[in-house]
Design an enzyme around this catalytic site. Structure first.
Site, mmCIF file in Angstrom:
data_model
loop_
_atom_site.group_PDB
_atom_site.id
_atom_site.type_symbol
_atom_site.label_atom_id
_atom_site.label_comp_id
_atom_site.label_asym_id
_atom_site.label_seq_id
_atom_site.Cartn_x
_atom_site.Cartn_y
_atom_site.Cartn_z
ATOM 1 C CD GLU A 293 -10.591 -8.365 55.769
ATOM 2 O OE1 GLU A 293 -10.555 -7.293 55.124
ATOM 3 O OE2 GLU A 293 -10.268 -9.450 55.269
ATOM 4 C CD GLU B 51 -7.821 -2.104 50.743
ATOM 5 O OE1 GLU B 51 -9.002 -1.693 50.701
ATOM 6 O OE2 GLU B 51 -7.506 -3.276 50.494
ATOM 7 C CE LYS C 136 -4.716 1.239 47.764
ATOM 8 N NZ LYS C 136 -5.595 1.483 46.610
ATOM 9 C CG ASP C 137 -0.076 -5.798 46.627
ATOM 10 O OD1 ASP C 137 -1.288 -5.535 46.473
ATOM 11 O OD2 ASP C 137 0.745 -5.854 45.686
ATOM 12 C CD GLU D 50 0.124 10.192 41.545
ATOM 13 O OE1 GLU D 50 1.202 10.525 42.056
ATOM 14 O OE2 GLU D 50 -0.839 10.940 41.499
ATOM 15 C CG LEU D 51 -2.147 2.836 39.156
ATOM 16 C CD1 LEU D 51 -2.130 2.043 37.859
ATOM 17 C CD2 LEU D 51 -2.750 2.013 40.274
ATOM 18 C CG HIS D 52 4.252 5.486 43.927
ATOM 19 N ND1 HIS D 52 5.041 4.719 44.747
ATOM 20 C CD2 HIS D 52 5.013 6.529 43.511
ATOM 21 C CE1 HIS D 52 6.235 5.267 44.833
ATOM 22 N NE2 HIS D 52 6.250 6.370 44.081
#
Length: 121
Positions: free
Chosen positions: A65, A72, A90-91, A81-83
């Protein structure tokens, strides 16, 4: 060896643990689960080897964890920004946590079910 730097590293580590306790809901859940498992283990009367396995499972979950939270943070630092690759990183880290959590549940069931079956029957 610089003992001041060495002991300061423990303070940094404690700061990281405090931060993850404050900021990560999943880590707090795992702490709660560890308390429950430890309590049940004490009531059940686990063997020394069973305790070793439980302790390694609990602290392994805490470790993964912490690594997940670190990944993260690093990803957010590198690209706010989202990439698609940031999301994948992260997933993947979250998936590693999930796989280890499933593993610890299976290990716990292997250890505790025989103990409970003696109590239930």
């Amino acid at each position: 060896m610089n003992f001041r730097k060495f002991f300061r590293s423990f303070i940094y580590a404690a700061n990281g643990i405090c931060h993850v306790l404050k900021s990560e809901q999943n880590f707090r859940f795992h702490v709660f689960a560890a308390i429950v498992v430890t309590t049940v283990g004490m009531l059940t009367g686990l063997s020394q080897i069973e305790w070793i396995i439980i302790v390694l499972s609990i602290f392994g979950m805490f470790m993964i964890e912490l690594v997940n939270a670190s990944i993260e943070r690093i990803v957010d630092l590198v690209t706010p920004e989202l990439h698609p690759l940031a999301k994948q990183a992260k997933d993947l880290a979250a998936g590693a946590c999930l796989i280890y959590a499933i593993c610890t549940v299976i290990v716990g069931l292997i250890i505790f079910i025989p103990k409970w079956s003696g109590i239930i029957l």
